[in-house]
Design a protein around this motif. Structure first.
Motif, PDB file in Angstrom:
ATOM      1  N   LEU A   1       0.849  -1.198   0.000  1.00 27.19           N
ATOM      2  CA  LEU A   1       0.000   0.000   0.000  1.00 27.19           C
ATOM      3  C   LEU A   1       0.880   1.241   0.000  1.00 27.19           C
ATOM      4  O   LEU A   1       1.833   1.340   0.776  1.00 27.19           O
ATOM      5  CB  LEU A   1      -0.896  -0.004   1.240  1.00 27.19           C
ATOM      6  CG  LEU A   1      -1.785   1.227   1.458  1.00 27.19           C
ATOM      7  CD1 LEU A   1      -2.851   1.281   0.366  1.00 27.19           C
ATOM      8  CD2 LEU A   1      -2.445   1.169   2.832  1.00 27.19           C
ATOM      9  N   ARG A   2       0.586   2.190  -0.880  1.00 26.43           N
ATOM     10  CA  ARG A   2       1.330   3.444  -0.933  1.00 26.43           C
ATOM     11  C   ARG A   2       0.595   4.502  -0.114  1.00 26.43           C
ATOM     12  O   ARG A   2      -0.576   4.808  -0.380  1.00 26.43           O
ATOM     13  CB  ARG A   2       1.479   3.930  -2.381  1.00 26.43           C
ATOM     14  CG  ARG A   2       2.354   3.031  -3.234  1.00 26.43           C
ATOM     15  CD  ARG A   2       2.390   3.520  -4.667  1.00 26.43           C
ATOM     16  NE  ARG A   2       2.921   4.868  -4.758  1.00 26.43           N
ATOM     17  CZ  ARG A   2       4.215   5.155  -4.879  1.00 26.43           C
ATOM     18  NH1 ARG A   2       5.089   4.167  -4.916  1.00 26.43           N
ATOM     19  NH2 ARG A   2       4.632   6.397  -4.971  1.00 26.43           N
ATOM     20  N   VAL A   3       1.276   5.040   0.894  1.00 23.55           N
ATOM     21  CA  VAL A   3       0.706   6.096   1.737  1.00 23.55           C
ATOM     22  C   VAL A   3       1.774   7.157   1.956  1.00 23.55           C
ATOM     23  O   VAL A   3       2.973   6.881   1.821  1.00 23.55           O
ATOM     24  CB  VAL A   3       0.229   5.540   3.102  1.00 23.55           C
ATOM     25  CG1 VAL A   3      -0.892   4.550   2.929  1.00 23.55           C
ATOM     26  CG2 VAL A   3       1.383   4.919   3.860  1.00 23.55           C
ATOM     27  N   PRO A   4       1.387   8.382   2.296  1.00 24.69           N
ATOM     28  CA  PRO A   4       2.388   9.395   2.638  1.00 24.69           C
ATOM     29  C   PRO A   4       3.288   8.929   3.784  1.00 24.69           C
ATOM     30  O   PRO A   4       2.813   8.297   4.732  1.00 24.69           O
ATOM     31  CB  PRO A   4       1.539  10.604   3.048  1.00 24.69           C
ATOM     32  CG  PRO A   4       0.244  10.410   2.342  1.00 24.69           C
ATOM     33  CD  PRO A   4       0.016   8.929   2.310  1.00 24.69           C
ATOM     34  N   GLU A   5       4.575   9.230   3.689  1.00 21.05           N
ATOM     35  CA  GLU A   5       5.524   8.745   4.674  1.00 21.05           C
ATOM     36  C   GLU A   5       5.160   9.164   6.094  1.00 21.05           C
ATOM     37  O   GLU A   5       5.410   8.434   7.048  1.00 21.05           O
ATOM     38  CB  GLU A   5       6.932   9.253   4.331  1.00 21.05           C
ATOM     39  CG  GLU A   5       7.533   8.598   3.097  1.00 21.05           C
ATOM     40  CD  GLU A   5       8.969   9.011   2.863  1.00 21.05           C
ATOM     41  OE1 GLU A   5       9.470   9.842   3.658  1.00 21.05           O
ATOM     42  OE2 GLU A   5       9.582   8.527   1.903  1.00 21.05           O
ATOM     43  N   VAL A   6       4.573  10.351   6.232  1.00 20.01           N
ATOM     44  CA  VAL A   6       4.272  10.858   7.566  1.00 20.01           C
ATOM     45  C   VAL A   6       3.233   9.992   8.284  1.00 20.01           C
ATOM     46  O   VAL A   6       3.131   9.999   9.504  1.00 20.01           O
ATOM     47  CB  VAL A   6       3.793  12.321   7.471  1.00 20.01           C
ATOM     48  CG1 VAL A   6       2.415  12.407   6.840  1.00 20.01           C
ATOM     49  CG2 VAL A   6       3.798  12.992   8.840  1.00 20.01           C
ATOM     50  N   PHE A   7       2.451   9.185   7.513  1.00 23.49           N
ATOM     51  CA  PHE A   7       1.403   8.353   8.117  1.00 23.49           C
ATOM     52  C   PHE A   7       1.798   6.890   8.257  1.00 23.49           C
ATOM     53  O   PHE A   7       0.994   6.085   8.728  1.00 23.49           O
ATOM     54  CB  PHE A   7       0.123   8.422   7.276  1.00 23.49           C
ATOM     55  CG  PHE A   7      -0.473   9.792   7.173  1.00 23.49           C
ATOM     56  CD1 PHE A   7      -0.715  10.551   8.311  1.00 23.49           C
ATOM     57  CD2 PHE A   7      -0.783  10.340   5.938  1.00 23.49           C
ATOM     58  CE1 PHE A   7      -1.257  11.811   8.217  1.00 23.49           C
ATOM     59  CE2 PHE A   7      -1.328  11.608   5.841  1.00 23.49           C
ATOM     60  CZ  PHE A   7      -1.569  12.345   6.987  1.00 23.49           C
TER      61      PHE A   7
END
Length: 254
Positions: free
Chosen positions: A51-57
């Motif tokens: 899954l690709r998510v923003p690094e901050v999350f």
């Protein structure tokens, strides 16, 4: 005793070697597996999926997924100190990008400014022109002088440069290579940065079509940056190059 030729000895050696390799490469129909460590999955529910998510999350998403995997009925996670504050975001330093569409006759340039993850603004754009009848060394000096003055004025933090397809066997290709050399020289000498290189199809695709002509590029740039009037189509291409670099496209020579 009959003499044994070298060829016969070699043949026997090869045959013995083949038999030895064949013996060790025979399939093992009863392999021992009791001594192998058992692989234990970290997830109770299978299969998993990338899954690709923003690094901050990343940490929060993984923690929430593990709570669900373990059967938590009402999972909740803390969001404190996880996201950058609005104040720190607004105080981020604005970055200045110089976009360059290289050419010996009409070198297009643009200056874009903006914070990360925000839409940049066009500060200025224009052309560095040289006379086709002038000697090549004189034209290169003009590009070096004008580009140096431009860089000193705007002090860009980053540079996006189109990487054209050049055939060095032709005179025009050789001249273009020399112009590229001057551009790289000025950028590194004045800014100490390595340009981000973009192929024409790359920055055009960023606008929507790798085959867009100059008119279509100019119209797209005009809409993107709410420009009332574009004085140069070559300049609009330089804006598009700088915009692609600002958005993270391109290859660094570092």
């Amino acid at each position: 005793m009959l003499p044994v030729s070298n060829f016969a000895v070699l043949s026997v050696g090869l045959k013995l070697g083949y038999m030895q390799c064949t013996k060790h490469s025979m399939p093992n129909f009863s392999p021992r597996t009791d001594h192998l460590p058992k692989l234990i999955s970290k997830w109770l529910h299978q299969p998993t999926k990338a899954l690709r998510v923003p690094e901050v999350f990343i940490e929060q998403v993984e923690a929430y997924a593990r709570l669900l995997d373990q059967g938590a009925s009402d999972p909740s996670i803390s969001t404190e100190n996880k996201l950058p504050s609005q104040q720190s975001h607004s105080s981020q330093r604005e970055k200045i990008w110089l976009g360059i569409r290289p050419s010996l006759r009409q070198l297009g340039w643009s200056i874009l400014k903006g914070r990360e993850n925000e839409h940049p603004m066009v500060v200025d754009y224009g052309l560095i022109e040289t006379e086709a009848k002038s000697p090549l060394p004189q034209r290169l000096v003009e590009i070096e002088s004008d580009l140096t003055e431009l860089v000193r004025q705007f002090q860009p933090h980053h540079v996006a440069l189109e990487k054209p397809f050049i055939n060095a066997n032709f005179a025009s290709g050789s001249s273009s290579l020399q112009a590229l050399g001057v551009i790289n020289l000025v950028v590194y000498r004045q800014c100490r940065v390595f340009p981000v290189l973009l192929y024409r199809a790359t920055w055009k695709s960023h606008l929507g079509s790798p085959k867009a002509d100059q008119r279509e590029v100019a119209e797209t740039i005009q809409l993107l940056f709410d420009l009332k009037r574009l004085t140069s189509q070559v300049g609009s291409e330089a804006i598009a190059i700088g915009y692609a670099g600002f958005c993270g496209l391109g290859i660094s020579e570092k």
